[in-house]
Scaffold this motif. Sequence first.
Motif, PDB file in Angstrom:
ATOM      1  N   SER A 259      13.469 -18.037  30.418  1.00 52.46           N
ATOM      2  CA  SER A 259      12.373 -17.545  31.243  1.00 52.46           C
ATOM      3  C   SER A 259      12.523 -18.091  32.653  1.00 52.46           C
ATOM      4  O   SER A 259      12.852 -19.267  32.839  1.00 52.46           O
ATOM      5  CB  SER A 259      11.026 -17.981  30.652  1.00 52.46           C
TER       6      SER A 259
ATOM      7  N   VAL B 136       4.328 -21.036  29.652  1.00 50.71           N
ATOM      8  CA  VAL B 136       5.774 -20.838  29.502  1.00 50.71           C
ATOM      9  C   VAL B 136       6.522 -22.143  29.729  1.00 50.71           C
ATOM     10  O   VAL B 136       6.305 -22.855  30.707  1.00 50.71           O
ATOM     11  CB  VAL B 136       6.281 -19.761  30.474  1.00 50.71           C
TER      12      VAL B 136
ATOM     13  N   THR C 255       7.905 -18.454  25.690  1.00 48.68           N
ATOM     14  CA  THR C 255       8.778 -17.702  26.582  1.00 48.68           C
ATOM     15  C   THR C 255       7.965 -16.755  27.448  1.00 48.68           C
ATOM     16  O   THR C 255       6.818 -16.419  27.140  1.00 48.68           O
ATOM     17  CB  THR C 255       9.823 -16.892  25.799  1.00 48.68           C
TER      18      THR C 255
END
Length: 248
Positions: free
Chosen positions: A56, A145, A167
């Motif tokens: 990510s 995240v 993610t």
Amino acid sequence: MKLKLLGAGVMVALAGCQSDDGVAIAEPDPAKATLSGEACPDVGEAAYFFWMSPVSAEPGQKIGLSPYWTDMPGGFNPLPAGCVDDVSAHPDGAVILTRTDNGLALAEIAEGAEAGTRIHLTATYNGHGLIGLVDVYRAADNPLVGRWRQDSGSCAPGSAVQELVFTGSGDFSVTWTPFEAYKDYWGSYTYDADTGAVSFEIESGNQTPEDVVLEGAAQVSGDELSFDGVSFGTPRNAESACRGKFLR
């Protein structure tokens, strides 16, 4: 959390300079390898990759395209970065490609890349295909995240989650005892940045406790993450679930 999948091409950062006589000279193409021949040993039939699972990244973030090969689970064998050739990305314009002085290709996520976009980075090494997936997100919209570990100070022995991963594409995983690519269970999640509401859907796992609580609220303060109502459950050989905060 909805994803936006787009397609085709790469934005390449090209610059020009001038020779002593004023003639424009193009900079080397960063999509092309800087090394060849004996500098790029061929290891034969194997799996070639940049990374195993999607990473990510936010707009403006630079990602190094370090190549690896493996012929067994959990094996990561590095290859010369300057041998990475024919680099491309989909969707078109999603990244700006450059090279460092030592030949490492860098993919910078374009400022205009939309959260939820999945970028496909592809390249070759001695004719073998390389691939790496990147999920674009913005921390302002989803501060969950990343990779978190539970503070074990107030937990029963063995109950603290050692890896909680979120993610940018809406996936999560829970692991009490990390080892190579092992995860205890995994699935998808939804998160509302305005209210903090969070919910999980478990898709599969190696160890899924019966006492999980999959809906509640999440709050991020700096490098600390806490949940209200959510429980990731009691793992084997632990007496109770840990409800302690998580740290980056």
